[in-house]
Design a protein around this motif. Structure first.
Motif, mmCIF file in Angstrom:
data_model
loop_
_atom_site.group_PDB
_atom_site.id
_atom_site.type_symbol
_atom_site.label_atom_id
_atom_site.label_comp_id
_atom_site.label_asym_id
_atom_site.label_seq_id
_atom_site.Cartn_x
_atom_site.Cartn_y
_atom_site.Cartn_z
ATOM 1 N N HIS A 186 13.671 -14.632 -21.942
ATOM 2 C CA HIS A 186 13.909 -15.149 -20.693
ATOM 3 C C HIS A 186 12.704 -16.483 -20.536
ATOM 4 N N ASP A 187 12.012 -17.228 -21.246
ATOM 5 C CA ASP A 187 10.743 -17.546 -21.703
ATOM 6 C C ASP A 187 12.388 -19.100 -21.588
ATOM 7 N N ARG A 233 18.393 -17.768 -27.936
ATOM 8 C CA ARG A 233 17.396 -16.605 -27.204
ATOM 9 C C ARG A 233 17.142 -15.235 -27.539
ATOM 10 N N THR A 281 20.210 -25.820 -13.010
ATOM 11 C CA THR A 281 19.690 -24.829 -14.805
ATOM 12 C C THR A 281 20.800 -24.082 -14.244
ATOM 13 N N THR A 282 20.488 -22.389 -15.809
ATOM 14 C CA THR A 282 21.216 -21.217 -16.209
ATOM 15 C C THR A 282 19.681 -21.089 -16.927
ATOM 16 N N ASN A 283 20.034 -19.735 -16.505
ATOM 17 C CA ASN A 283 19.441 -18.826 -17.432
ATOM 18 C C ASN A 283 20.995 -17.756 -18.916
ATOM 19 N N SER A 284 21.735 -18.466 -18.281
ATOM 20 C CA SER A 284 23.622 -17.918 -19.074
ATOM 21 C C SER A 284 23.937 -18.760 -19.857
ATOM 22 N N GLU A 303 15.278 -21.536 -21.187
ATOM 23 C CA GLU A 303 16.599 -21.907 -19.947
ATOM 24 C C GLU A 303 17.586 -23.227 -20.138
#
Length: 260
Positions: A145-146, A140, A165-168, A148
């Motif tokens: 941000h690319d 990460r 889906t999550t970005n965290s 997930e």
């Protein structure tokens, strides 16, 4: 170059979480290999000089992960690297770590199913590259941000999968509180045309209304263990006291009555 020396064939890049190994064939006999890494804008880097192996860890030569590289696998005699004659070599396909390294398995740290909520906490895979303070950079930290993650989940004993889906680093999913669920997590790079999907994490299954043994579960376990030890200790102490009283009473019962 020496026309009698064979050149490397089947040169391939193998890269997971930016740890990159160059592999080729055949095993050398009577000669050696060396590897040169050529970047589009960076200086040539030499790796695995005078090796009889057919693979080479080139990770630290690819620190600019967005640059495109080509590897030359040189076939050389023992002293040929010092000669003016150009050694024979074979070239690899082009390789761009940012676009081609595979995302490894994320590590699931904690999960719980309470009521109609499934919560999952996980950790990013680490790369071989370090920050100045010595800690390892995660995927990460590089993809930002690319990157997930997808959670695939399904009712235990069922084949119908759903995903989120999550970005965290967390998932919170609404589920049926009467059923147990199984799940796994996978890193995704949506912007890629190839190698979009990373490796799948281990598959875990929940028990409705219970949590995995995490830090809270460990505390509960310790409390239960302490209470159990206290109860056992109290039982032993009471048994010893009762035993002593019984022994003290028995001799008195055997003493003759006065005047008999």
């Amino acid at each position: 170059g020496n026309p009698e020396l064979p050149t490397a064939v089947n040169i391939t890049w193998s890269s997971i979480n930016f740890k990159t190994i160059l592999k080729w064939q055949p095993k050398p006999s009577g000669y050696f290999y060396a590897v040169e890494i050529h970047g589009q804008t960076s200086d040539t880097k030499k790796k695995c000089i005078m090796t009889t192996e057919t693979e080479c860890d080139v990770t630290d030569a690819l620190r600019n992960v967005k640059e495109t590289y080509t590897a030359h696998v040189l076939s050389i005699k023992s002293l040929e690297m010092d000669n003016f004659e150009e050694p024979l070599f074979a070239s690899s396909e082009k390789f761009t770590p940012y676009n081609q390294t595979i995302i490894g398995k994320p590590e699931i740290q904690y999960h719980t199913q309470k009521g109609s909520k499934l919560n999952v906490v996980f950790r990013d895979p680490l790369t071989p590259y370090m920050f100045p303070n010595g800690s390892f950079r995660s995927v990460r930290d590089i993809f930002k941000h690319d990157l997930e993650y997808k959670l695939y989940y399904w009712k235990d004993q069922s084949s119908g999968k759903k995903d989120a889906t999550t970005n965290s680093h967390t998932f919170e999913i609404s589920v049926d509180n009467k059923n147990n669920y199984c799940f796994y997590i996978q890193g995704i790079i949506p912007s890629r045309r190839e190698n979009r999907n990373g490796q799948e994490s281990v598959v875990l299954c929940t028990t409705a209304g219970r949590t995995t043994l995490d830090e809270y579960g460990a505390e509960v376990f310790i409390i239960i263990a302490v209470v159990a030890i206290a109860v056992i200790t109290l039982a032993i102490v009471l048994a010893v006291i009762l035993c002593k009283r019984k022994k003290a009473k028995t001799p008195r019962e055997r003493e003759p009555l006065n005047g008999v």
